[in-house]
Design a protein around this motif. Structure first.
Motif, PDB file in Angstrom:
ATOM      1  N   GLU A 176      -0.717  93.628   0.440  1.00  0.00           N
ATOM      2  CA  GLU A 176      -0.799  93.858   1.885  1.00  0.00           C
ATOM      3  C   GLU A 176      -2.160  93.446   2.420  1.00  0.00           C
ATOM      4  O   GLU A 176      -2.274  92.875   3.517  1.00  0.00           O
ATOM      5  N   LEU A 177      -3.208  93.727   1.664  1.00  0.00           N
ATOM      6  CA  LEU A 177      -4.557  93.329   2.078  1.00  0.00           C
ATOM      7  C   LEU A 177      -4.714  91.810   2.023  1.00  0.00           C
ATOM      8  O   LEU A 177      -5.363  91.201   2.891  1.00  0.00           O
ATOM      9  N   ASN A 178      -4.128  91.188   1.018  1.00  0.00           N
ATOM     10  CA  ASN A 178      -4.167  89.715   0.933  1.00  0.00           C
ATOM     11  C   ASN A 178      -3.482  89.099   2.147  1.00  0.00           C
ATOM     12  O   ASN A 178      -3.968  88.112   2.721  1.00  0.00           O
ATOM     13  N   LYS A 179      -2.364  89.683   2.528  1.00  0.00           N
ATOM     14  CA  LYS A 179      -1.637  89.193   3.696  1.00  0.00           C
ATOM     15  C   LYS A 179      -2.470  89.356   4.964  1.00  0.00           C
ATOM     16  O   LYS A 179      -2.534  88.457   5.804  1.00  0.00           O
ATOM     17  N   TRP A 180      -3.113  90.521   5.094  1.00  0.00           N
ATOM     18  CA  TRP A 180      -3.983  90.775   6.249  1.00  0.00           C
ATOM     19  C   TRP A 180      -5.088  89.733   6.322  1.00  0.00           C
ATOM     20  O   TRP A 180      -5.400  89.196   7.394  1.00  0.00           O
ATOM     21  N   ASP A 181      -5.677  89.416   5.178  1.00  0.00           N
ATOM     22  CA  ASP A 181      -6.775  88.450   5.115  1.00  0.00           C
ATOM     23  C   ASP A 181      -6.281  87.041   5.428  1.00  0.00           C
ATOM     24  O   ASP A 181      -6.925  86.289   6.176  1.00  0.00           O
ATOM     25  N   GLU A 182      -5.123  86.652   4.871  1.00  0.00           N
ATOM     26  CA  GLU A 182      -4.581  85.306   5.093  1.00  0.00           C
ATOM     27  C   GLU A 182      -4.232  85.058   6.548  1.00  0.00           C
ATOM     28  O   GLU A 182      -4.315  83.925   7.043  1.00  0.00           O
ATOM     29  N   GLU A 183      -3.846  86.111   7.242  1.00  0.00           N
ATOM     30  CA  GLU A 183      -3.492  85.978   8.659  1.00  0.00           C
ATOM     31  C   GLU A 183      -4.721  85.970   9.557  1.00  0.00           C
ATOM     32  O   GLU A 183      -4.596  85.869  10.779  1.00  0.00           O
ATOM     33  N   GLY A 184      -5.888  86.077   8.962  1.00  0.00           N
ATOM     34  CA  GLY A 184      -7.126  85.988   9.720  1.00  0.00           C
ATOM     35  C   GLY A 184      -7.405  87.185  10.603  1.00  0.00           C
ATOM     36  O   GLY A 184      -8.142  87.091  11.591  1.00  0.00           O
ATOM     37  N   LYS A 185      -6.861  88.333  10.252  1.00  0.00           N
ATOM     38  CA  LYS A 185      -7.103  89.540  11.039  1.00  0.00           C
ATOM     39  C   LYS A 185      -8.493  90.088  10.756  1.00  0.00           C
ATOM     40  O   LYS A 185      -9.088  89.783   9.721  1.00  0.00           O
ATOM     41  N   GLU A 213     -12.554  98.060  -4.391  1.00  0.00           N
ATOM     42  CA  GLU A 213     -12.481  97.084  -5.481  1.00  0.00           C
ATOM     43  C   GLU A 213     -11.892  95.758  -4.987  1.00  0.00           C
ATOM     44  O   GLU A 213     -12.325  94.680  -5.428  1.00  0.00           O
ATOM     45  N   TRP A 214     -10.929  95.821  -4.082  1.00  0.00           N
ATOM     46  CA  TRP A 214     -10.355  94.601  -3.522  1.00  0.00           C
ATOM     47  C   TRP A 214     -11.407  93.842  -2.714  1.00  0.00           C
ATOM     48  O   TRP A 214     -11.518  92.616  -2.824  1.00  0.00           O
ATOM     49  N   LEU A 215     -12.189  94.564  -1.929  1.00  0.00           N
ATOM     50  CA  LEU A 215     -13.236  93.929  -1.126  1.00  0.00           C
ATOM     51  C   LEU A 215     -14.236  93.188  -2.004  1.00  0.00           C
ATOM     52  O   LEU A 215     -14.659  92.075  -1.704  1.00  0.00           O
ATOM     53  N   GLU A 216     -14.595  93.828  -3.120  1.00  0.00           N
ATOM     54  CA  GLU A 216     -15.559  93.194  -4.020  1.00  0.00           C
ATOM     55  C   GLU A 216     -14.958  91.962  -4.674  1.00  0.00           C
ATOM     56  O   GLU A 216     -15.626  90.924  -4.814  1.00  0.00           O
ATOM     57  N   SER A 217     -13.692  92.035  -5.064  1.00  0.00           N
ATOM     58  CA  SER A 217     -13.046  90.905  -5.726  1.00  0.00           C
ATOM     59  C   SER A 217     -12.921  89.705  -4.798  1.00  0.00           C
ATOM     60  O   SER A 217     -12.888  88.565  -5.251  1.00  0.00           O
ATOM     61  N   LYS A 218     -12.844  89.957  -3.498  1.00  0.00           N
ATOM     62  CA  LYS A 218     -12.693  88.878  -2.511  1.00  0.00           C
ATOM     63  C   LYS A 218     -14.019  88.485  -1.868  1.00  0.00           C
ATOM     64  O   LYS A 218     -14.037  87.625  -0.979  1.00  0.00           O
ATOM     65  N   ASP A 219     -15.122  89.122  -2.309  1.00  0.00           N
ATOM     66  CA  ASP A 219     -16.447  88.841  -1.747  1.00  0.00           C
ATOM     67  C   ASP A 219     -16.467  88.980  -0.227  1.00  0.00           C
ATOM     68  O   ASP A 219     -16.996  88.127   0.490  1.00  0.00           O
ATOM     69  N   LYS A 220     -15.851  90.071   0.254  1.00  0.00           N
ATOM     70  CA  LYS A 220     -15.742  90.261   1.697  1.00  0.00           C
ATOM     71  C   LYS A 220     -16.978  90.915   2.307  1.00  0.00           C
ATOM     72  O   LYS A 220     -17.169  90.861   3.508  1.00  0.00           O
ATOM     73  N   ILE A 221     -17.784  91.549   1.485  1.00  0.00           N
ATOM     74  CA  ILE A 221     -19.003  92.157   2.014  1.00  0.00           C
ATOM     75  C   ILE A 221     -20.153  91.853   1.066  1.00  0.00           C
ATOM     76  O   ILE A 221     -19.964  91.656  -0.128  1.00  0.00           O
TER      77      ILE A 221
END
Length: 623
Positions: free
Chosen positions: A174-183, A211-219
């Motif tokens: 769900e988070l991957n989908k949120w990110d892919e949609e550019g939200k 942990e998801w945020l860290e894996s995606k280097d979002k912050i």
């Protein structure tokens, strides 16, 4: 500070005696508001514990043989309040309440968010307020982000809705989908979502999100981000895993905030041995120690070893660490618990002299100890001060007033305060009113408040039901309790530790101990959720009163399996079972020593009693 420390010294007499020697020759300046003074020479040494005072130039650790004994959640007060309690470093501890993966049937995500964020936390056996994330150093320090967060409502956060609606298995997708949609996934949006997950005590999901945020280097990680992750790991996976995580944090970010966070979680877990190690490590690393860190030790000693409170104050005095409001609150509560009402009043006056005005929490603590000490007139005077001239303008005091007037047995006063709240009640006031009417045995009034609450908040949560369930348990109303539990299940409420506690107590009070034992056994098998310490004790106390040594030992073992070790109370109860059964308890002192538990005055007397049952060679022959 000297006067403050001196006022606490008599508390030593309430603990188990240890041989002590102290030499202290101090030249004090006139006591000023900043509590500065000069100490020419000062050394403190406890023969039994090895407790020593330190100086800034010589960072000495507490003796390795200094032993503590353990006394529920997030961070409690200054310490933390949501993690479970335990005394063993090896045993991890899980979330106190892991919400179900799915939203209860019939509730929208918006209703769920609004309901939980506008209500009080679940009931607990150690009801202390959470320390703020800002105080721990975990809040967002970007002022623009802070302002943006404060201007938003939780119900407006699309990201939070996604986090709440997703199961833990589907969260990453769900988070991957949120990110892919550019939200939006900026710092402010992340902070708002994380803050509200913490408020709901959804620590498992918050950790997974982190942990998801860290894996995606979002912050870009700063020290506060590492500290926030550390706090979540300690709550969900335990202290051992939290310590492992620290080793992986870049050394440049392993500062005071990191270890302060670990210390707070050790205090939450009532793990004094580990708290001691962390505190000493902070000193060895020459971090600047603040009142916050010292308050951690004060909070623990207040619960477990009041005789050492004065030693912490001596250290604060030497290091010129100024006490804050919370410092005084802990000491006032400690004096009240020791039934030293004069000392409590003296501390209150000292607090005022140092410029700290008592808040509602402090007044409530003082009034509660007056009530339990039998000083009803003094308690009522404090309650009138809390009310002020216009209770309608001072609604913040209503919750405490309802409970305290109930403790005084004043139904008319409870009714008067409730009438102020009744036209537009707040959640915490409703819960307090239910509890207050229950204490007074006014079951119909308690049920009326519950019914009113369910009309205002259309989808009642577990906390609503649990409060009334506790009333039924305290008043031994088994059938009503069963009906309420069924209704709770039909509403799709999440069942957590406080609900289990109420159910177990309900059956124990009704004499159906085997059923209570069965409920606890099922609850303890749910790995994600850990029953409260008191839940075990409801059953263990009952077995002990019957002199049922076998089942009391069984509950003692289950407490240790759950991670609740090192608490003096469980030893008192176990000893009571042996005394009731008039049976010798061989090797009991050695058992306590192995768990780093040292007898207090009551346990020492119990140990003498069980020695009287010990068989000798002659008695065995005669038998």
């Amino acid at each position: 500070m000297w006067a403050l420390r001196r006022s606490v010294v008599p508390l030593r007499t309430h603990g188990y005696h240890v041989g002590a020697t102290r030499t202290c020759c101090a030249k004090l300046d006139t006591l000023t508001t900043d509590l500065e003074h000069k100490v020419e020479t000062c050394s403190t040494q406890f023969v039994s514990t090895g407790y020593r005072a330190w100086s800034k130039r010589s960072y000495q650790s507490l003796s390795s043989h200094l032993k503590f004994s353990s006394a529920s959640r997030g961070l409690s007060s200054q310490a933390g309040a949501e993690s479970s309690e335990e005394g063993s470093v090896e045993d991890g501890f899980s979330e106190l309440e892991s919400p179900s993966s799915e939203i209860a049937e019939g509730k929208t995500v918006k209703e769920e968010i609004s309901e939980d964020l506008n209500s009080e936390p679940e009931l607990s056996d150690d009801d202390e307020a959470e320390v703020s994330l800002r105080e721990l150093g975990l809040s967002d320090t970007d002022q623009n982000a802070v302002e943006e967060i404060s201007s938003k409502k939780a119900t407006d956060s699309g990201l939070l809705k996604v986090l709440m609606a997703a199961t833990r298995n589907s969260l990453d997708s769900e988070l991957n989908k949120w990110d892919e949609e550019g939200k939006p996934l900026g710092r402010s949006e992340i902070s708002l979502a994380m803050l509200n997950l913490r408020k709901r005590r959804w620590y498992g999901k918050a950790l997974q999100f982190s942990e998801w945020l860290e894996s995606k280097d979002k912050i870009t990680y700063a020290e506060r981000d590492y500290a926030s992750r550390l706090d979540l790991i300690a709550k969900v996976r335990g202290l051992q895993q939290a310590e492992k995580y620290i080793k992986g944090i870049p050394e440049s970010f392993r500062g005071e905030v990191i270890y302060r966070t670990l210390l707070a979680n050790c205090v939450t877990a009532s793990n004094l041995k580990k708290a001691e190690e962390v505190y000493n490590k902070m000193r060895d690393m020459e971090f600047e120690l603040t009142a916050f860190s010292c308050n951690q030790l004060l909070l623990l000693y207040k619960k477990l070893d009041k005789k050492k409170l004065a030693d912490v104050l001596l250290f604060m005095e030497k290091e010129n660490i100024k006490p804050n409001l919370f410092t005084y609150k802990v000491l006032i509560d400690a004096k009240g618990q020791a039934n030293d009402i004069g000392g409590m009043e003296q501390l209150l006056e000292t607090m005022k002299e140092q410029g700290f005005e008592p808040d509602i929490s402090t007044h409530s603590t003082v009034a509660r100890h007056y009530v339990y000490g039998g000083f009803n007139d003094k308690a009522e005077a404090v309650l009138k001060d809390m009310e002020g001239s216009d209770l309608k303008k001072n609604r913040g005091a209503c919750r405490s007033l309802l409970l305290l007037y109930a403790d005084l047995g004043k139904a008319d006063e409870v009714d008067r305060v409730w009438k102020v709240c009744d036209p537009n009640p707040r959640m915490d006031e409703c819960l307090a009113a239910i509890e207050a009417w229950g204490k007074l045995g006014k079951i119909e009034e308690a049920e009326a408040v519950f019914n009113k609450m369910t009309k205002i908040w259309k989808n009642p949560s577990a906390k609503h039901f649990t409060t009334l369930l506790q009333v039924y348990a305290n008043n031994k109303m088994l059938m009503k309790g069963k009906d309420l539990a069924k209704r709770m299940h039909e509403c799709g409420c999440r069942i957590g530790p406080w609900t289990w506690d109420a159910l177990v107590k309900l059956y124990v009070q009704a004499g159906e101990v085997e059923k209570a034992d069965s409920i606890l056994n099922k609850a303890s098998q749910q790995n994600q959720i850990k029953p409260l310490f008191n839940t075990y004790m409801h059953i263990m106390d009952h077995y002990a009163r019957r002199g049922d040594v076998h089942n009391t030992e069984k509950m003692f073992h289950r407490l240790k399996q759950a991670g609740y070790v090192g608490r003096i109370r469980q030893y008192q109860t176990l000893l009571q079972a042996y005394i009731k059964a008039k049976a010798p308890a061989y090797g009991f002192r050695e058992r306590m020593k192995a768990d780093d538990v040292f007898p207090n005055k009551l346990v020492a007397a119990q140990l003498v009693q069980i020695d009287a049952f010990r068989k000798t060679a002659i008695s065995e022959l005669l038998d």
